[in-house]
Design a protein around this motif. Structure first.
Motif, PDB file in Angstrom:
ATOM      1  N   ALA A  48     -40.698 -18.787  24.555  1.00 37.65           N
ATOM      2  CA  ALA A  48     -41.998 -19.343  24.196  1.00 37.65           C
ATOM      3  C   ALA A  48     -42.112 -19.492  22.681  1.00 37.65           C
ATOM      4  N   PRO A  49     -42.952 -20.421  22.209  1.00 38.61           N
ATOM      5  CA  PRO A  49     -43.065 -20.678  20.768  1.00 38.61           C
ATOM      6  C   PRO A  49     -43.323 -19.440  19.903  1.00 38.61           C
ATOM      7  N   LEU A  50     -44.073 -18.492  20.417  1.00 33.60           N
ATOM      8  CA  LEU A  50     -44.344 -17.283  19.640  1.00 33.60           C
ATOM      9  C   LEU A  50     -43.369 -16.157  19.979  1.00 33.60           C
ATOM     10  N   GLY A  51     -42.321 -16.471  20.774  1.00 28.96           N
ATOM     11  CA  GLY A  51     -41.296 -15.493  21.085  1.00 28.96           C
ATOM     12  C   GLY A  51     -41.531 -14.657  22.326  1.00 28.96           C
ATOM     13  N   ASP A  52     -42.623 -14.894  23.028  1.00 21.76           N
ATOM     14  CA  ASP A  52     -42.958 -14.089  24.199  1.00 21.76           C
ATOM     15  C   ASP A  52     -43.716 -14.948  25.197  1.00 21.76           C
ATOM     16  N   PRO A  53     -43.292 -15.118  26.422  1.00 21.79           N
ATOM     17  CA  PRO A  53     -42.187 -14.472  27.126  1.00 21.79           C
ATOM     18  C   PRO A  53     -40.864 -15.202  26.937  1.00 21.79           C
ATOM     19  N   ILE A  54     -39.834 -14.623  27.565  1.00 20.96           N
ATOM     20  CA  ILE A  54     -38.485 -15.176  27.557  1.00 20.96           C
ATOM     21  C   ILE A  54     -38.132 -15.548  28.990  1.00 20.96           C
ATOM     22  N   SER A  55     -37.612 -16.746  29.198  1.00 20.60           N
ATOM     23  CA  SER A  55     -37.185 -17.181  30.527  1.00 20.60           C
ATOM     24  C   SER A  55     -35.666 -17.077  30.593  1.00 20.60           C
ATOM     25  N   ILE A  56     -35.176 -16.325  31.587  1.00 20.68           N
ATOM     26  CA  ILE A  56     -33.735 -16.156  31.755  1.00 20.68           C
ATOM     27  C   ILE A  56     -33.310 -16.606  33.146  1.00 20.68           C
ATOM     28  N   MET A  57     -32.036 -16.940  33.282  1.00 17.70           N
ATOM     29  CA  MET A  57     -31.440 -17.231  34.576  1.00 17.70           C
ATOM     30  C   MET A  57     -30.614 -16.002  34.937  1.00 17.70           C
ATOM     31  N   VAL A  58     -30.946 -15.390  36.074  1.00 19.19           N
ATOM     32  CA  VAL A  58     -30.229 -14.206  36.535  1.00 19.19           C
ATOM     33  C   VAL A  58     -30.173 -14.229  38.057  1.00 19.19           C
ATOM     34  N   ALA A  59     -29.040 -13.914  38.609  1.00 20.73           N
ATOM     35  CA  ALA A  59     -28.846 -13.845  40.068  1.00 20.73           C
ATOM     36  C   ALA A  59     -29.270 -15.135  40.773  1.00 20.73           C
ATOM     37  N   GLY A  60     -29.086 -16.279  40.097  1.00 18.45           N
ATOM     38  CA  GLY A  60     -29.374 -17.561  40.714  1.00 18.45           C
ATOM     39  C   GLY A  60     -30.819 -18.025  40.662  1.00 18.45           C
ATOM     40  N   TYR A  61     -31.675 -17.339  39.936  1.00 16.22           N
ATOM     41  CA  TYR A  61     -33.060 -17.785  39.799  1.00 16.22           C
ATOM     42  C   TYR A  61     -33.582 -17.536  38.389  1.00 16.22           C
ATOM     43  N   ASN A  62     -34.677 -18.219  38.053  1.00 13.85           N
ATOM     44  CA  ASN A  62     -35.301 -18.040  36.744  1.00 13.85           C
ATOM     45  C   ASN A  62     -36.271 -16.868  36.794  1.00 13.85           C
ATOM     46  N   LEU A  63     -36.262 -16.086  35.747  1.00 14.57           N
ATOM     47  CA  LEU A  63     -37.109 -14.911  35.634  1.00 14.57           C
ATOM     48  C   LEU A  63     -37.722 -14.901  34.244  1.00 14.57           C
ATOM     49  N   SER A  64     -39.018 -14.682  34.178  1.00 20.01           N
ATOM     50  CA  SER A  64     -39.692 -14.564  32.881  1.00 20.01           C
ATOM     51  C   SER A  64     -39.936 -13.100  32.580  1.00 20.01           C
ATOM     52  N   LEU A  65     -39.543 -12.700  31.386  1.00 17.40           N
ATOM     53  CA  LEU A  65     -39.727 -11.327  30.938  1.00 17.40           C
ATOM     54  C   LEU A  65     -40.519 -11.307  29.645  1.00 17.40           C
ATOM     55  N   ARG A  66     -41.325 -10.281  29.481  1.00 24.04           N
ATOM     56  CA  ARG A  66     -41.959 -10.061  28.188  1.00 24.04           C
ATOM     57  C   ARG A  66     -40.877  -9.616  27.217  1.00 24.04           C
ATOM     58  N   LYS A  67     -41.101  -9.873  25.960  1.00 22.19           N
ATOM     59  CA  LYS A  67     -40.119  -9.479  24.949  1.00 22.19           C
ATOM     60  C   LYS A  67     -39.918  -7.966  24.969  1.00 22.19           C
ATOM     61  N   THR A  68     -40.989  -7.219  25.199  1.00 18.28           N
ATOM     62  CA  THR A  68     -40.867  -5.758  25.258  1.00 18.28           C
ATOM     63  C   THR A  68     -39.998  -5.321  26.435  1.00 18.28           C
ATOM     64  N   GLU A  69     -40.046  -6.068  27.551  1.00 13.87           N
ATOM     65  CA  GLU A  69     -39.182  -5.756  28.691  1.00 13.87           C
ATOM     66  C   GLU A  69     -37.727  -6.093  28.368  1.00 13.87           C
ATOM     67  N   ALA A  70     -37.512  -7.225  27.706  1.00 13.29           N
ATOM     68  CA  ALA A  70     -36.156  -7.634  27.332  1.00 13.29           C
ATOM     69  C   ALA A  70     -35.547  -6.670  26.308  1.00 13.29           C
ATOM     70  N   ASP A  71     -36.382  -5.969  25.561  1.00 12.23           N
ATOM     71  CA  ASP A  71     -35.899  -4.976  24.599  1.00 12.23           C
ATOM     72  C   ASP A  71     -35.229  -3.785  25.279  1.00 12.23           C
ATOM     73  N   PHE A  72     -35.515  -3.563  26.569  1.00 10.28           N
ATOM     74  CA  PHE A  72     -34.939  -2.440  27.303  1.00 10.28           C
ATOM     75  C   PHE A  72     -33.554  -2.742  27.866  1.00 10.28           C
ATOM     76  N   ILE A  73     -33.129  -4.019  27.803  1.00 12.11           N
ATOM     77  CA  ILE A  73     -31.874  -4.435  28.422  1.00 12.11           C
ATOM     78  C   ILE A  73     -30.806  -4.653  27.349  1.00 12.11           C
ATOM     79  N   TRP A  74     -29.681  -3.956  27.462  1.00  6.82           N
ATOM     80  CA  TRP A  74     -28.547  -4.116  26.560  1.00  6.82           C
ATOM     81  C   TRP A  74     -27.537  -5.036  27.221  1.00  6.82           C
ATOM     82  N   VAL A  75     -27.090  -6.045  26.482  1.00 10.49           N
ATOM     83  CA  VAL A  75     -26.156  -7.032  27.011  1.00 10.49           C
ATOM     84  C   VAL A  75     -24.978  -7.214  26.062  1.00 10.49           C
ATOM     85  N   GLU A  76     -23.884  -7.723  26.616  1.00  9.34           N
ATOM     86  CA  GLU A  76     -22.715  -8.059  25.820  1.00  9.34           C
ATOM     87  C   GLU A  76     -22.533  -9.565  25.903  1.00  9.34           C
ATOM     88  N   GLU A  77     -22.706 -10.247  24.785  1.00  6.73           N
ATOM     89  CA  GLU A  77     -22.651 -11.705  24.764  1.00  6.73           C
ATOM     90  C   GLU A  77     -21.264 -12.200  25.129  1.00  6.73           C
TER      91      GLU A  77
END
Length: 79
Positions: A48-77
């Motif tokens: 989103a323009p202000l950085g919240d929420p974030i739309s991701i593709m996971v397990a074959g579907y789109n999921l919107s997460l708040r930035k604070t929720e995405a902060d809890f997930i560690w990923v390896e690019e």
């Protein structure tokens, strides 16, 4: 080829990553129920323009997460 481990909230639009772990919090159960499990590939679709929420593709579907929720997930690019 893989890069270092970062938070999902800092992954750029169009980039893919593999979930490695979660911060220690009860939120990880909710995230896992939504398909965000370690080893799953995620791709940032939109931010989103202000950085919240974030739309991701996971397990074959789109999921919107708040930035604070995405902060809890560690990923390896994935390059």
């Amino acid at each position: 080829m893989k890069k270092g481990v970062i938070k999902l909230s800092s992954l750029a639009i169009g980039k893919s990553a593999v979930i490695t772990s979660f911060e220690k919090d009860d939120l990880h159960i909710k995230l896992m129920e939504m398909g965000c499990v370690p080893g799953e590939t995620v791709k940032v679709e939109k931010i989103a323009p202000l950085g919240d929420p974030i739309s991701i593709m996971v397990a074959g579907y789109n999921l919107s997460l708040r930035k604070t929720e995405a902060d809890f997930i560690w990923v390896e690019e994935v390059l």
